[in-house]
Design a protein around this motif. Sequence first.
Motif, PDB file in Angstrom:
ATOM      1  N   ARG A  80     -31.019  19.135  11.770  1.00 44.82           N
ATOM      2  CA  ARG A  80     -30.710  19.484  13.152  1.00 44.82           C
ATOM      3  C   ARG A  80     -29.429  20.303  13.149  1.00 44.82           C
ATOM      4  NH1 ARG A  80     -33.889  18.672  17.387  1.00 44.82           N
ATOM      5  NH2 ARG A  80     -32.379  17.529  18.676  1.00 44.82           N
ATOM      6  N   VAL A  81     -29.397  21.376  13.903  1.00 46.71           N
ATOM      7  CA  VAL A  81     -28.255  22.291  13.870  1.00 46.71           C
ATOM      8  C   VAL A  81     -27.466  22.202  15.172  1.00 46.71           C
ATOM      9  CG1 VAL A  81     -27.513  24.684  13.696  1.00 46.71           C
ATOM     10  CG2 VAL A  81     -29.389  23.854  12.261  1.00 46.71           C
ATOM     11  N   LEU A  82     -26.167  21.924  15.031  1.00 45.04           N
ATOM     12  CA  LEU A  82     -25.241  21.904  16.162  1.00 45.04           C
ATOM     13  C   LEU A  82     -24.260  23.049  15.971  1.00 45.04           C
ATOM     14  CD1 LEU A  82     -24.130  20.421  18.693  1.00 45.04           C
ATOM     15  CD2 LEU A  82     -22.692  19.086  17.141  1.00 45.04           C
ATOM     16  N   VAL A  83     -24.336  24.028  16.851  1.00 45.00           N
ATOM     17  CA  VAL A  83     -23.441  25.187  16.760  1.00 45.00           C
ATOM     18  C   VAL A  83     -22.034  24.783  17.195  1.00 45.00           C
ATOM     19  CG1 VAL A  83     -22.915  27.444  17.773  1.00 45.00           C
ATOM     20  CG2 VAL A  83     -25.257  26.885  17.063  1.00 45.00           C
ATOM     21  N   VAL A  84     -21.057  25.171  16.394  1.00 43.15           N
ATOM     22  CA  VAL A  84     -19.648  24.945  16.726  1.00 43.15           C
ATOM     23  C   VAL A  84     -19.027  26.321  16.920  1.00 43.15           C
ATOM     24  CG1 VAL A  84     -17.475  23.900  16.023  1.00 43.15           C
ATOM     25  CG2 VAL A  84     -19.632  22.859  15.315  1.00 43.15           C
ATOM     26  N   THR A  85     -18.729  26.679  18.172  1.00 44.67           N
ATOM     27  CA  THR A  85     -18.389  28.054  18.485  1.00 44.67           C
ATOM     28  C   THR A  85     -17.095  28.178  19.279  1.00 44.67           C
ATOM     29  OG1 THR A  85     -19.197  30.056  19.593  1.00 44.67           O
ATOM     30  CG2 THR A  85     -19.801  27.949  20.582  1.00 44.67           C
ATOM     31  N   SER A  86     -16.493  29.337  19.196  1.00 47.99           N
ATOM     32  CA  SER A  86     -15.318  29.641  20.014  1.00 47.99           C
ATOM     33  C   SER A  86     -15.706  30.429  21.263  1.00 47.99           C
ATOM     34  CB  SER A  86     -14.294  30.447  19.206  1.00 47.99           C
ATOM     35  OG  SER A  86     -14.871  31.644  18.716  1.00 47.99           O
ATOM     36  N   PHE A  87     -16.985  30.798  21.375  1.00 42.00           N
ATOM     37  CA  PHE A  87     -17.456  31.570  22.519  1.00 42.00           C
ATOM     38  C   PHE A  87     -17.741  30.649  23.701  1.00 42.00           C
ATOM     39  CE2 PHE A  87     -18.806  34.049  18.792  1.00 42.00           C
ATOM     40  CZ  PHE A  87     -18.102  35.214  19.051  1.00 42.00           C
ATOM     41  N   TYR A 104     -24.735  23.003  21.305  1.00 43.15           N
ATOM     42  CA  TYR A 104     -23.489  23.595  20.837  1.00 43.15           C
ATOM     43  C   TYR A 104     -22.286  22.886  21.434  1.00 43.15           C
ATOM     44  CZ  TYR A 104     -23.002  26.065  25.326  1.00 43.15           C
ATOM     45  OH  TYR A 104     -22.861  26.368  26.646  1.00 43.15           O
ATOM     46  N   VAL A 105     -21.174  22.966  20.696  1.00 42.46           N
ATOM     47  CA  VAL A 105     -19.882  22.485  21.177  1.00 42.46           C
ATOM     48  C   VAL A 105     -18.851  23.571  20.879  1.00 42.46           C
ATOM     49  CG1 VAL A 105     -20.407  20.034  20.885  1.00 42.46           C
ATOM     50  CG2 VAL A 105     -19.380  21.320  18.994  1.00 42.46           C
ATOM     51  N   TYR A 106     -17.690  23.466  21.523  1.00 41.00           N
ATOM     52  CA  TYR A 106     -16.627  24.434  21.268  1.00 41.00           C
ATOM     53  C   TYR A 106     -15.724  23.949  20.138  1.00 41.00           C
ATOM     54  CZ  TYR A 106     -18.188  26.283  25.737  1.00 41.00           C
ATOM     55  OH  TYR A 106     -18.954  26.802  26.753  1.00 41.00           O
ATOM     56  N   LYS A 107     -15.048  24.899  19.490  1.00 36.75           N
ATOM     57  CA  LYS A 107     -14.213  24.556  18.336  1.00 36.75           C
ATOM     58  C   LYS A 107     -13.014  23.694  18.704  1.00 36.75           C
ATOM     59  CE  LYS A 107     -15.485  28.158  15.073  1.00 36.75           C
ATOM     60  NZ  LYS A 107     -15.038  29.265  14.212  1.00 36.75           N
ATOM     61  N   ASP A 108     -12.633  23.690  19.970  1.00 33.01           N
ATOM     62  CA  ASP A 108     -11.520  22.837  20.376  1.00 33.01           C
ATOM     63  C   ASP A 108     -12.004  21.491  20.917  1.00 33.01           C
ATOM     64  OD1 ASP A 108     -12.639  23.669  22.739  1.00 33.01           O
ATOM     65  OD2 ASP A 108     -10.772  24.382  23.654  1.00 33.01           O
ATOM     66  N   VAL A 109     -13.234  21.132  20.576  1.00 31.51           N
ATOM     67  CA  VAL A 109     -13.824  19.893  21.068  1.00 31.51           C
ATOM     68  C   VAL A 109     -13.000  18.682  20.619  1.00 31.51           C
ATOM     69  CG1 VAL A 109     -15.349  19.650  19.062  1.00 31.51           C
ATOM     70  CG2 VAL A 109     -15.974  18.563  21.223  1.00 31.51           C
ATOM     71  N   ASP A 110     -12.915  17.692  21.495  1.00 30.97           N
ATOM     72  CA  ASP A 110     -12.270  16.434  21.146  1.00 30.97           C
ATOM     73  C   ASP A 110     -13.044  15.764  20.005  1.00 30.97           C
ATOM     74  OD1 ASP A 110     -10.389  14.081  22.183  1.00 30.97           O
ATOM     75  OD2 ASP A 110     -12.375  13.231  21.773  1.00 30.97           O
ATOM     76  N   PRO A 111     -12.334  15.197  19.018  1.00 31.67           N
ATOM     77  CA  PRO A 111     -13.038  14.581  17.878  1.00 31.67           C
ATOM     78  C   PRO A 111     -14.090  13.562  18.282  1.00 31.67           C
ATOM     79  CG  PRO A 111     -10.702  14.753  17.408  1.00 31.67           C
ATOM     80  CD  PRO A 111     -10.879  15.171  18.846  1.00 31.67           C
TER      81      PRO A 111
END
Length: 211
Positions: A80-87, A104-111
């Motif tokens: 399963r692929v979860l995109v980790v993006t800055s967009f 997808y989640v953002y790169k500044d996501v809370d741990p």
Amino acid sequence: MADRVRVLVVDDHQVVRQGLRAFLAVQDDIEVVGEAADGAGCVAAAEALRPDVVLLDLRMPGGDGVSALHELRERGNPARVLVVTSFTEPAAVLPAVRAGAAGYVYKDVDPRALAAAIRAVHAGHVLLHPDVARLLAAGGSDPAGVPLTAREREVLAELARGRSNREIAKNLAVAEKTVKTHVSSVLAKLGVQDRTQAALYAVRAGIVDAQ
């Protein structure tokens, strides 16, 4: 632990990979099994390590994330692929979702949110922001004419709401094995490869709302 979620981290920046690994090191049920720095490396590592979840950057030299997604699907890799993006623009992640990303989640996501997202996609959920769902629905093809049974439509609706097979079985009061059979039938009838694409079909068909 035998039931840990095995994760592959893919990003061209070493500091990001180290940060993601550090985020996840404190999670008892998640294990980072490998890293890759580009799309080609992602495919090779996913084939060798067979992770449960791939954390995938989109923009990388030597093969981008969307190309890697297409190749993973072509090879039948079950990760399963979860995109980790800055967009932050939904349109920026549309190609990845169309290629089979589970969300997808953002790169500044809370741990803690990152760990929760990993567990969610591993369990079969689809993490689509409402704006992404609307954009996908707007660009969908005519869904009419697919001969789904009433039960299959119920399963598809539950699937599109991001529920796992176990949750669907509980909600519909059937065995989890029966749900798996229905999911396989739905995918085959719709001519799609995974749950994400089936969920998008459900939005286009009006089986579930995009919001």
